[in-house]
Design an enzyme around this catalytic site. Structure first.
Site, short mmCIF file in Angstrom:
data_model
loop_
_atom_site.label_atom_id
_atom_site.label_comp_id
_atom_site.label_asym_id
_atom_site.label_seq_id
_atom_site.Cartn_x
_atom_site.Cartn_y
_atom_site.Cartn_z
CE LYS A 198 -3.39 1.98 3.09
NZ LYS A 198 -4.17 1.80 4.30
CD GLU A 204 9.20 -6.37 7.09
OE1 GLU A 204 8.97 -5.24 6.61
OE2 GLU A 204 8.94 -6.69 8.25
N GLY A 258 -4.83 -2.09 5.35
CA GLY A 258 -4.11 -3.23 4.81
C GLY A 258 -4.80 -4.56 5.08
NE ARG A 259 -6.36 -4.12 11.28
CZ ARG A 259 -5.74 -2.96 11.38
NH1 ARG A 259 -4.64 -2.74 10.71
NH2 ARG A 259 -6.21 -1.99 12.15
CD GLU A 344 -1.76 -4.70 11.71
OE1 GLU A 344 -0.58 -5.08 11.83
OE2 GLU A 344 -2.28 -4.50 10.60
CG HIS A 375 -3.98 -36.15 15.84
ND1 HIS A 375 -4.14 -37.42 16.35
CD2 HIS A 375 -5.02 -35.96 14.99
CE1 HIS A 375 -5.21 -37.98 15.80
NE2 HIS A 375 -5.76 -37.10 14.99
CE LYS A 503 5.73 -1.40 10.12
NZ LYS A 503 4.75 -0.67 9.32
O1 F6P Z 1 2.58 -4.20 9.92
C1 F6P Z 1 1.87 -3.04 9.72
C2 F6P Z 1 1.30 -2.90 8.35
O2 F6P Z 1 1.07 -1.55 8.14
C3 F6P Z 1 0.03 -3.70 8.15
O3 F6P Z 1 -1.08 -3.10 8.67
C4 F6P Z 1 0.01 -3.79 6.66
O4 F6P Z 1 -0.90 -4.75 6.26
C5 F6P Z 1 1.45 -4.15 6.40
O5 F6P Z 1 2.16 -3.38 7.35
C6 F6P Z 1 1.95 -3.93 5.01
O6 F6P Z 1 1.94 -2.59 4.62
P1 F6P Z 1 2.14 -2.15 3.12
O7 F6P Z 1 1.03 -2.71 2.30
O8 F6P Z 1 2.14 -0.65 3.11
O9 F6P Z 1 3.47 -2.68 2.63
#
Ligand code: F6P
Length: 536
Positions: A198, A204, A258-259, A344, A375, A503
């Site tokens: 987003k 990452e 995001g979620r 979250e 199990h 972060k």
């Molecule tokens: O971990 C926090 C967060 O902002 C989540 O809410 C989101 O889904 C994720 O990081 C990824 O964010 P982005 O889509 O901006 O890479």
């Protein structure tokens, strides 16, 4: 009605045996379940009785759930800490009524983006859109994390019987092992990489995207590499700077968290796997649940009741965790998906106005598909000293008619678990079972180990079959349950400040781990661990 009053009600009532509630009311199962849109949500195997339910509904009324719900659907800025509307519901209702945010209808942009996604997905699936080298795309790698990964990864796996497009793979972890192992089986010439972020800044995702670009350039050449990429991002400029053509960038508004984003461009990999038509059915399932949530009253409202059962178990009864147990292997990633969605969203320590929360925040959510979990950790659920409310899910039918008997065994196991949790086994029953094998003190000792306290609450969600539509319904159902619980707690379910501190510290530790800076000013533990990891 307040949570305090509900706790008092429960305490006054004393221990209630769920089995006694069934004995007292032969139609309890019917009266303590909700049927809607082809789904059945059974919460009769909990200790909620008529009075408790009336109290919970009054609590929802007093908290303003209905008013807040309308505020959400109509685009008011209920994400108050970020000054944003919350409109993932608009993504699954592209052709519905206009929703105005800041004087502008959000629907035309949603429709236009969906049409572009459809055209792109159709093109890739049919082979009309090909790699610059001329080969059709056989594999798609979605690089994203959190909400930009869990939704499509979960849904792609859930809908495997509907796959007729390219194979989809998901890379999220900064651990280079994830990208390496995923790319190991792939040919760059036939691979499409989707960078899903987003913000287009997430550490990452950007590191993995850069590494994937290098892998691609090494495989197909620098000039052709860009033709193997698409992006899902609100930051079109940043995606362009990365080298992705604007027509391959699919954006969404800041009113989609995001979620909650699998319904829009973040769902592109799912659309590539199952096709735009089936993706449309997925959206229709979510929309059907939205309409139900907006219009069904009181105890006939499934997301409302799911949320209230959650509140009853967590804030009223004090059970700190909840297990999500899909008896559906293809929902293996659903617990992880719900972990982000619920934890979250409702893992907050202050109310909307910044005052400390006087209640516990949302529960710890965990789980695994059945029967595997049986199990592994069910031992603790049956005989451990803490109560874990369980949320079972099971379909009426699977997708393997030739192995239908296995599916019936799956169903039998699901029902057996909720029954066992409720019934338990008394000491007398255990003694009777062992009489003849043991006697005297040994009989007592052995019997004690075989006692199940029982009276452990569970709910069961039954769906016809895990189709795209049903998956859409289930996800929207859980989204709205999170909303209900959040409104009752008075928190903002739509921000996530709690992920920021880690972060920031990771960024400041990066040069330390690279040996470019020293861990001065940090605590002794961190300094020692830095030393160990640097190999000193
Ligand atoms: O971990 C926090 C967060 O902002 C989540 O809410 C989101 O889904 C994720 O990081 C990824 O964010 P982005 O889509 O901006 O890479």
């Amino acid at each position: 009605m307040t949570l305090e009053e509900l706790r008092a009600l429960r305490a006054r009532r004393g221990e209630t045996r769920i089995l006694d509630l069934f004995a007292a009311d032969p139609s309890r199962a019917q009266r303590f379940s909700v049927r809607a849109e082809g789904l059945v949500f059974d919460y009769s195997k909990t200790d909620i009785d008529v009075e408790a339910r009336a109290g919970l509904l009054a609590l929802a009324g007093a908290a303003g759930v209905a008013e807040r719900r309308e505020a959400m659907f109509t685009g008011q800025k209920i994400n108050e800490t970020e000054g944003r509307a919350v409109l993932h519901t608009a993504l699954r209702d592209p052709d519905g009524a206009p929703v105005i945010v800041d004087g502008e209808d959000v629907k035309p942009f949603i429709r236009e983006t969906l049409a572009r996604m459809n055209a792109f997905a159709e093109g890739v699936r049919s082979g009309a859109i090909r790699a610059p080298g001329g080969a059709a795309f056989t594999d798609v790698v979605n690089i994203g994390i959190g909400g930009s990964d869990l939704g499509p990864a979960m849904a792609v796996r859930a809908l495997a019987p509907y796959h007729d497009g390219p194979r989809c793979h998901f890379v999220s972890n900064i651990d280079p092992a994830h990208l390496t192992d995923t790319l190991a089986g792939l040919r760059p010439e036939t691979t499409l990489v989707i960078v899903a972020s987003k913000t287009f800044t997430t550490l990452e995702t950007m590191e993995n995207a850069r590494a994937a670009r290098d892998w691609m350039a090494a495989g197909v050449g620098q000039a052709a590499a860009g033709g193997h990429f698409a992006a899902i991002s609100s930051a079109v400029e940043k995606a362009r700077a990365f080298g992705i053509a604007p027509e391959r960038v699919f954006g969404f508004g800041d009113y989609v968290g995001g979620r909650y984003s699998v319904w829009g461009p973040i769902g592109l990999s799912l659309m590539l796997a199952i096709g735009p038509e089936r993706f449309g059915e997925f959206l229709a399932g979510g929309r059907a649940m939205d309409n139900h949530f907006r219009t069904a009253h009181g105890k006939a409202n499934m997301p409302l009741m799911l949320g209230l059962v959650g509140i009853w178990h967590n804030q009223v009864s004090g059970h700190a965790t909840r297990a999500v147990l899909p008896y559906e292997e293809r929902l293996a990633r659903l617990p992880a998906y719900l972990q982000q969605l619920e934890m979250e969203s409702n893992g907050k320590r202050v109310t909307m106005d910044g005052r400390p929360l006087s209640e516990h925040s949302g529960p710890v959510v965990w789980g695994e598909p059945g029967t595997n979990g049986q199990h592994a950790f069910f031992q603790l659920i049956h005989q451990g000293t803490r109560v874990v409310p369980c949320e079972f899910m099971v379909g009426c039918e699977g997708h393997e008619p030739e192995l239908a008997h296995q599916h019936r065994l799956l169903q039998a196991n699901c029902l057996a678990q909720s029954e066992a949790l409720m019934r338990g086994r008394s000491l007398e029953e255990a003694r009777a079972m062992l009489a003849g094998r043991y006697e005297g003190a040994e009989l007592e000792r052995q019997a004690a180990h075989r006692v199940f306290p029982g009276n452990r609450p569970s709910t069961t969600l039954v769906y016809p079959r895990l189709t795209p539509r049903v998956l859409g319904q289930i996800i929207a159902l859980y989204e709205h349950r999170v909303f209900v619980e959040g409104v009752i707690l008075g928190i903002n379910s739509f921000d996530q400040w709690g992920v920021e501190l880690g972060k920031e510290l990771a960024l400041s530790l990066a040069p330390v781990m690279a040996g470019e800076a020293e861990p001065e000013g940090r605590d002794g533990s961190t300094r020692m661990l830095v030393e160990v990891l640097r190999g000193r």
